[in-house]
Scaffold this active site. Structure first.
Site, PDB file in Angstrom:
ATOM      1  N   CYS A  61       0.817  -1.219   0.000  1.00 30.50           N
ATOM      2  CA  CYS A  61       0.000   0.000   0.000  1.00 30.50           C
ATOM      3  C   CYS A  61       0.846   1.263   0.000  1.00 30.50           C
ATOM      4  O   CYS A  61       0.419   2.297  -0.519  1.00 30.50           O
ATOM      5  CB  CYS A  61      -0.975   0.001   1.170  1.00 30.50           C
ATOM      6  SG  CYS A  61      -0.234  -0.137   2.810  1.00 30.50           S
ATOM      7  N   HIS A 109      -1.756   1.455   7.307  1.00 28.36           N
ATOM      8  CA  HIS A 109      -2.205   1.596   5.923  1.00 28.36           C
ATOM      9  C   HIS A 109      -1.818   2.973   5.391  1.00 28.36           C
ATOM     10  O   HIS A 109      -1.805   3.955   6.136  1.00 28.36           O
ATOM     11  CB  HIS A 109      -3.724   1.412   5.879  1.00 28.36           C
ATOM     12  CG  HIS A 109      -4.302   1.427   4.494  1.00 28.36           C
ATOM     13  ND1 HIS A 109      -3.818   0.635   3.479  1.00 28.36           N
ATOM     14  CD2 HIS A 109      -5.335   2.138   3.953  1.00 28.36           C
ATOM     15  CE1 HIS A 109      -4.527   0.852   2.372  1.00 28.36           C
ATOM     16  NE2 HIS A 109      -5.438   1.771   2.637  1.00 28.36           N
TER      17      HIS A 109
END
Length: 326
Positions: free
Chosen positions: A97, A178
């Site tokens: 990510c 994230h």
């Protein structure tokens, strides 16, 4: 390194050299210490990458995000002649990510866009051209299967013999982090999160030019951070901007240029250290120190002193934690 994707750190030096290694020119990342419009405007950022602790127990709706609006037409709808669709990919692989967030920025700010400012180089341009007609899920698969992007990404992972290849479904007790990206694309403020079904629009269409980006993205980030408890401080913000060495040369600021060159040397050294596994070295040092303490007859006292010091540090951390909760 394994054939998969390894974890990389949210670090300005890592992201700057990673993107340069992929062929992108005249770009660097700067860590944001404070979240205020004035500081951000000084950098003249083209995008923001936000790292946060992902709430694995939080339920998300595919109809409406917690803030902003899903904009499916930004990817697949019709656009004006001077606009291009938003390059958006679904996240298809764990640990990718961070690189996906930074690529989402540069792919939407390349020189083929109306407000584009970035030369992404021939390799990434070929990838963008190849995936331009794909839906987000297939784009995510294409990104995760790119040998070039994966190998460059993994070259910046910290070397460790203790990393496990085993995976499991994350729970609310796990610390999962994230990366997402924010940018003004087609003069509209978008959030690009590969775990969401579409780009999230945070302004009216055409309501956020590159010059207005800093002013408009700050309140969006502040609202995002306010979702978390006041004691949660595990956030990191990186601004993507022009290579500050080029800016220093353009205005003839020799002091700024020297400072930026020194920063690059420090980043290069830190990235080199990340590639090395120092466990064996540390083990040999400990063996040598232990042998010396045994020869001197101070081994037992050395161990007891270490126990006392460790206990003291644990108590100090416990007290700090209690104060933070009050």
């Amino acid at each position: 390194m394994s054939g998969g994707w390894n974890t990389i750190e949210s670090d300005a030096g890592v992201f700057t050299f990673l993107i340069e290694s992929l062929g992108v020119k005249n770009v660097q990342f700067e860590e944001l210490i404070s979240l205020d419009v004035e500081s951000l405007e000084q950098l003249q950022p083209t995008g923001i990458i936000f790292l946060f602790k992902y709430p694995t127990d939080e339920k998300h709706s595919r109809d409406k995000p917690l803030d902003g609006e899903f904009d499916y037409t930004a990817v697949e709808g019709t656009h004006r002649e001077d606009e291009k669709p938003v390059w958006f990919a679904a996240q298809a692989i764990q640990n990718a990510c961070g690189t996906q967030a930074l690529l989402s920025l540069v792919f939407n700010k390349d020189s083929t866009h109306e407000d584009g400012q970035i030369d992404i180089g021939p390799d990434l341009q070929d990838f963008v051209d190849f995936t331009s007609g794909f839906p987000p899920d297939i784009r995510g698969e294409a990104l995760s299967n790119s040998d070039l992007i994966r190998s460059v990404h993994n070259s910046f992972a910290r070397s460790s013999p203790f990393v496990s290849d085993e995976t499991h479904m994350a729970t609310g007790d796990d610390d999962v982090y994230h990366f997402i990206a924010y940018a003004s694309i087609n003069n509209t403020l978008f959030e690009l999160d590969g775990l969401q079904p579409a780009p999230i629009r945070h302004s009216e269409r055409g309501g956020c030019s590159s010059e207005q980006f800093a002013e408009q993205v700050v309140p969006v980030l502040q609202r995002r951070i306010e979702r978390y408890p006041a004691t949660e401080i595990r956030f990191n913000l990186l601004a993507m901007c022009e290579d500050l060495r080029a800016r220093a040369r353009a205005i003839g600021d020799e002091e700024m240029l020297a400072r930026e060159e020194a920063k690059r040397r420090e980043w290069r050294w830190e990235n080199a250290l990340r590639r090395h596994n120092f466990v064996g070295f540390i083990g040999e040092v400990m063996k040598g120190v232990t042998a010396q303490k045994l020869r001197e007859g101070t081994y037992d006292a050395w161990v007891e002193d270490a126990k006392v010091a460790t206990k003291k540090r644990i108590e100090e951390r416990r007290k700090k934690g209690q104060h933070g909760e009050e």
